[in-house]
Scaffold this motif. Structure first.
Motif, short mmCIF file in Angstrom:
data_model
loop_
_atom_site.label_atom_id
_atom_site.label_comp_id
_atom_site.label_asym_id
_atom_site.label_seq_id
_atom_site.Cartn_x
_atom_site.Cartn_y
_atom_site.Cartn_z
N LEU A 136 0.84 -1.19 0.00
CA LEU A 136 0.00 0.00 0.00
C LEU A 136 0.87 1.24 0.00
CD1 LEU A 136 -0.29 1.28 3.26
CD2 LEU A 136 -1.03 -1.08 3.46
N SER A 137 0.28 2.34 -0.40
CA SER A 137 0.96 3.63 -0.45
C SER A 137 0.19 4.64 0.37
CB SER A 137 1.09 4.11 -1.90
OG SER A 137 1.60 5.42 -1.95
N LEU A 138 0.93 5.49 1.10
CA LEU A 138 0.34 6.53 1.95
C LEU A 138 0.85 7.89 1.51
CD1 LEU A 138 0.67 4.92 5.51
CD2 LEU A 138 -1.30 4.87 3.98
N ARG A 139 -0.03 8.87 1.57
CA ARG A 139 0.33 10.26 1.26
C ARG A 139 -0.56 11.18 2.09
NH1 ARG A 139 -1.52 14.16 -2.61
NH2 ARG A 139 0.13 15.65 -3.20
N TYR A 140 0.09 12.12 2.76
CA TYR A 140 -0.66 13.04 3.63
C TYR A 140 -0.23 14.47 3.34
CZ TYR A 140 -2.73 15.21 7.76
OH TYR A 140 -3.46 16.01 8.60
N VAL A 141 -1.21 15.36 3.18
CA VAL A 141 -0.97 16.79 2.96
C VAL A 141 -1.46 17.53 4.19
CG1 VAL A 141 -1.39 18.74 1.43
CG2 VAL A 141 -1.28 16.44 0.48
N LEU A 165 4.64 1.17 11.95
CA LEU A 165 4.94 2.44 12.62
C LEU A 165 5.99 3.24 11.84
CD1 LEU A 165 4.58 4.34 15.03
CD2 LEU A 165 6.31 3.00 16.25
N GLN A 166 6.99 2.54 11.31
CA GLN A 166 8.01 3.21 10.51
C GLN A 166 7.40 3.79 9.23
OE1 GLN A 166 11.25 3.56 11.51
NE2 GLN A 166 11.55 4.89 9.74
N HIS A 167 6.48 3.07 8.61
CA HIS A 167 5.82 3.57 7.40
C HIS A 167 5.00 4.81 7.71
CE1 HIS A 167 3.30 2.44 3.58
NE2 HIS A 167 3.96 3.58 3.46
N TRP A 168 4.29 4.80 8.81
CA TRP A 168 3.49 5.97 9.22
C TRP A 168 4.40 7.17 9.50
CZ3 TRP A 168 -1.67 6.56 9.00
CH2 TRP A 168 -2.25 7.62 9.70
N ALA A 169 5.53 6.93 10.15
CA ALA A 169 6.46 8.02 10.43
C ALA A 169 7.08 8.57 9.15
CB ALA A 169 7.56 7.53 11.38
N ASP A 170 7.38 7.69 8.18
CA ASP A 170 7.91 8.16 6.90
C ASP A 170 6.88 9.01 6.15
OD1 ASP A 170 10.24 6.84 7.45
OD2 ASP A 170 9.79 5.09 6.20
N MET A 171 5.61 8.65 6.26
CA MET A 171 4.57 9.45 5.61
C MET A 171 4.50 10.85 6.20
SD MET A 171 0.45 8.96 5.81
CE MET A 171 0.53 9.55 7.53
N LEU A 172 4.58 10.96 7.53
CA LEU A 172 4.53 12.28 8.17
C LEU A 172 5.81 13.07 7.91
CD1 LEU A 172 2.89 11.32 11.59
CD2 LEU A 172 1.80 12.27 9.55
N ALA A 173 6.95 12.38 7.82
CA ALA A 173 8.22 13.09 7.59
C ALA A 173 8.35 13.57 6.16
CB ALA A 173 9.39 12.18 7.96
N HIS A 174 7.72 12.91 5.20
CA HIS A 174 7.80 13.30 3.78
C HIS A 174 6.39 13.67 3.32
CE1 HIS A 174 11.16 10.52 4.56
NE2 HIS A 174 11.85 11.31 3.76
N ALA A 175 5.92 14.82 3.80
CA ALA A 175 4.58 15.27 3.47
C ALA A 175 4.47 15.55 1.97
CB ALA A 175 4.23 16.52 4.27
N ARG A 176 3.27 15.32 1.46
CA ARG A 176 2.93 15.56 0.04
C ARG A 176 3.64 14.59 -0.91
NH1 ARG A 176 3.76 20.44 2.46
NH2 ARG A 176 1.95 21.83 2.58
N ARG A 177 4.26 13.56 -0.38
CA ARG A 177 4.94 12.59 -1.24
C ARG A 177 4.46 11.19 -0.90
NH1 ARG A 177 11.37 12.11 -1.11
NH2 ARG A 177 10.91 10.60 0.52
N PRO A 178 4.03 10.39 -1.88
CA PRO A 178 3.55 9.04 -1.57
C PRO A 178 4.70 8.13 -1.16
CG PRO A 178 3.55 9.42 -3.94
CD PRO A 178 3.88 10.74 -3.32
N VAL A 179 4.44 7.30 -0.16
CA VAL A 179 5.42 6.34 0.36
C VAL A 179 4.78 4.96 0.31
CG1 VAL A 179 6.91 5.69 2.28
CG2 VAL A 179 6.39 8.11 1.87
N ALA A 180 5.36 4.06 -0.47
CA ALA A 180 4.82 2.70 -0.65
C ALA A 180 5.67 1.69 0.10
CB ALA A 180 4.75 2.34 -2.13
N GLN A 181 5.00 0.61 0.56
CA GLN A 181 5.72 -0.42 1.32
C GLN A 181 4.85 -1.67 1.43
OE1 GLN A 181 7.59 0.99 4.93
NE2 GLN A 181 7.29 -0.98 5.93
N TRP A 182 5.54 -2.82 1.53
CA TRP A 182 4.87 -4.10 1.78
C TRP A 182 4.72 -4.29 3.28
CZ3 TRP A 182 2.57 -7.49 -1.49
CH2 TRP A 182 2.86 -7.37 -2.85
N HIS A 183 3.59 -4.93 3.67
CA HIS A 183 3.33 -5.23 5.09
C HIS A 183 2.83 -6.67 5.21
CE1 HIS A 183 3.84 -1.13 6.64
NE2 HIS A 183 3.23 -0.73 5.54
#
Length: 386
Positions: free
Chosen positions: A238-243, A343-361
C-alpha cells in the motif's frame, strides 16, 4: 721609538704563492698527545664504517623478495618433540574455507522476567551485535510465542547498522500452566521495502527455564533461521500520502501476495479509527481466481492535522473461504499505536509530506489487531420522531 728587528723573512720566488700548512698547525695547537689523536681518529672511522654497513643491511632487507610457494616448506606434523600443531598459528596460505554451517549469525542481548501475579512474561530487547561478517543492513526484531497467536511484537527498524540498539520491552500473557510448554522466538530480519525481508538470525528460548524469582539477562548466540517458519497469511502493498495543509490522507491499495489458494474473491477494507472508535471506511472491488490480486485503487480521507496523532488506519483483507462466506484473512495496523514496520511507514509518511510512500506489510491475525485496537462500541442516539 724604533722596534727591535724581527727574524729575517724567507724570500719568495717570483710567480709563486705561499700556502700555509693548516693541518700541521691545528695539530700543533691541540694540547693532546699525538697517540691520543690517533686513537680518536680510529674510533671515528670505525663508527662511520659501522653506520654505512647498517644502512646497507637495512636496504637489503627492505628490498628482499618473498620466497616462492614452490619452495620446500617444513610441516608441523614432522616436527619431533612435545610441541603440538594446535599451539602454533598456521600460515594464511594454508587456511581452507570452513563449511557453510560455521557461519556466524551474531549475538543478541535480552532479559526475561515473569510476573506471577499478572502471569505475564516481560521481554526486554537490549541490543544485537555482529549480525553479518561484512556489509550493512536495516535490522529489526520480531518477537513471538508460536503457540499463542496474539503474542507478537515487532521493533522499529534501525537503518544502516549491524549492531542495533533496540531498548524495547514487550509483555505477553502466558498462564503459568502453559509456561513450561511455551517457547519464545526472536527473529532478526533485514528490512526490504519492496521485496521479502532477509532473515539475519533466530533465537528460540524455552520459557520453562525462566526463574520467576530472578531477572535473567545475558547474551545469546543467534542461530540460522529455522526451516519450519510459521505459516504466513500473506502480504499487502500500500501507499500513503498526507498533505497537512488540506488534511487529505490518500491510501492506495496496490496489490497482495502469498494468500491461500483456497480463498475466493479477495478484497480489502480500509478503515479509519479515531480515539478507539470506528470513523470512516471504504473497500476495494473483489478479484477472482488469484492468490496475488492486483487492486491499484486509491481512497482519500479528510483528516485534520490536529487529529492525525489520534487516528489508526486498518486495512483488512477479506475473502470467501470454504464456508462460502466472507472472512478476514489478515489485517495491517498503521498509526501511532502500531509497531515495527507499520509504525516506521506511518512516520515516513509524516516526515515526507505531500509525497507518496509505498511499502509491503505482513498480514497479522485479525484477533491480534482487534486486541490492540480495543474498539469501544459506538453509541447511537435515538432519532426523535416527528
Amino acid at each position: 721609538m724604533r722596534l727591535p728587528p724581527g727574524p729575517p723573512s724567507t724570500p719568495v720566488p717570483a710567480g709563486t704563492t705561499a700556502v700555509p700548512e693548516l693541518l700541521p698547525d691545528l695539530i700543533a695547537r691541540i694540547p693532546w698527545p699525538r697517540w691520543a689523536l690517533l686513537v680518536l681518529a680510529l674510533a671515528v672511522g670505525i663508527l662511520a664504517v659501522s653506520c654505512v654497513i647498517c644502512a646497507i643491511c637495512c636496504c637489503c632487507r627492505r628490498h628482499r623478495r618473498k620466497p616462492h610457494k614452490g619452495k620446500e616448506t617444513v610441516g608441523l606434523g614432522s616436527a619431533c618433540g612435545s610441541t603440538t600443531t594446535h599451539l602454533v598459528q598456521p600460515d594464511v596460505d594454508s587456511l581452507e574455507p570452513g563449511p557453510a554451517g560455521s557461519q556466524k549469525w551474531g549475538r543478541l542481548q535480552l532479559s526475561l522476567q515473569y510476573d506471577l501475579g499478572s502471569q505475564e512474561i516481560r521481554v526486554s530487547l537490549k541490543q544485537a551485535a555482529d549480525l553479518r561478517p561484512e556489509g550493512s543492513a536495516d535490522p529489526y526484531a520480531r518477537v513471538s510465542i508460536p503457540t499463542r497467536a496474539e503474542c507478537r511484537h515487532e521493533t522499529k527498524v534501525h537503518r544502516g547498522t549491524l549492531c542495533p540498539t533496540f531498548e524495547e520491552t514487550c509483555s505477553f500473557h502466558v498462564p503459568q500452566a502453559e509456561l513450561g510448554r511455551s517457547t519464545l522466538q526472536v527473529c532478526l530480519l533485514d528490512f526490504k521495502r519492496f521485496s521479502d525481508h532477509e532473515p539475519l538470525g533466530e533465537l528460540s528460548l524455552p520459557l520453562g527455564a525462566v526463574d520467576p524469582q530472578h531477572v535473567l539477562e545475558r547474551w545469546y548466540q543467534l542461530g540460522p533461521p529455522g526451516s519450519a517458519q510459521p505459516e504466513q497469511t500473506g502480504e499487502l502493498c500500500l501507499s500513503l500520502r498526507y498533505v497537512p495543509s488540506s488534511g487529505r490522507l490518500t491510501v492506495v491499495v496496490l496489490e497482495a501476495r502469498g494468500l491461500s489458494p483456497g480463498l475466493a474473491e479477495p478484497y480489502v477494507k480500509v478503515q479509519l479509527v479515531l480515539n478507539q472508535k470506528k470513523w470512516k471506511k471504504r473497500k476495494t472491488s473483489s478479484r477472482r481466481g488469484t492468490a496475488a490480486p492486483y487492486f491499484n485503487q486509491a481512497f482519500s480521507f479528510h483528516v485534520p492535522f490536529s487529529h492525525i496523532q489520534n487516528v489508526d488506519l486498518v486495512l483488512a483483507v477479506w475473502a470467501r473461504g470454504p464456508r462460502l462466506r466472507a472472512e478476514p484473512v489478515g489485517k495491517v495496523l498503521l498509526g501511532s499505536r502500531a509497531s515495527g514496520q507499520p509504525l516506521q511507514h506511518w512516520a515516513d509518511m509524516l516526515a515526507h509530506a505531500r509525497r507518496p510512500v509505498a511499502q509491503w506489510h505482513r498480514l497479522r491475525p485479525a484477533r491480534e489487531v482487534d486486541s490492540i485496537l480495543a474498539l469501544q462500541p459506538c453509541l447511537r442516539l435515538p432519532v426523535p420522531r416527528s
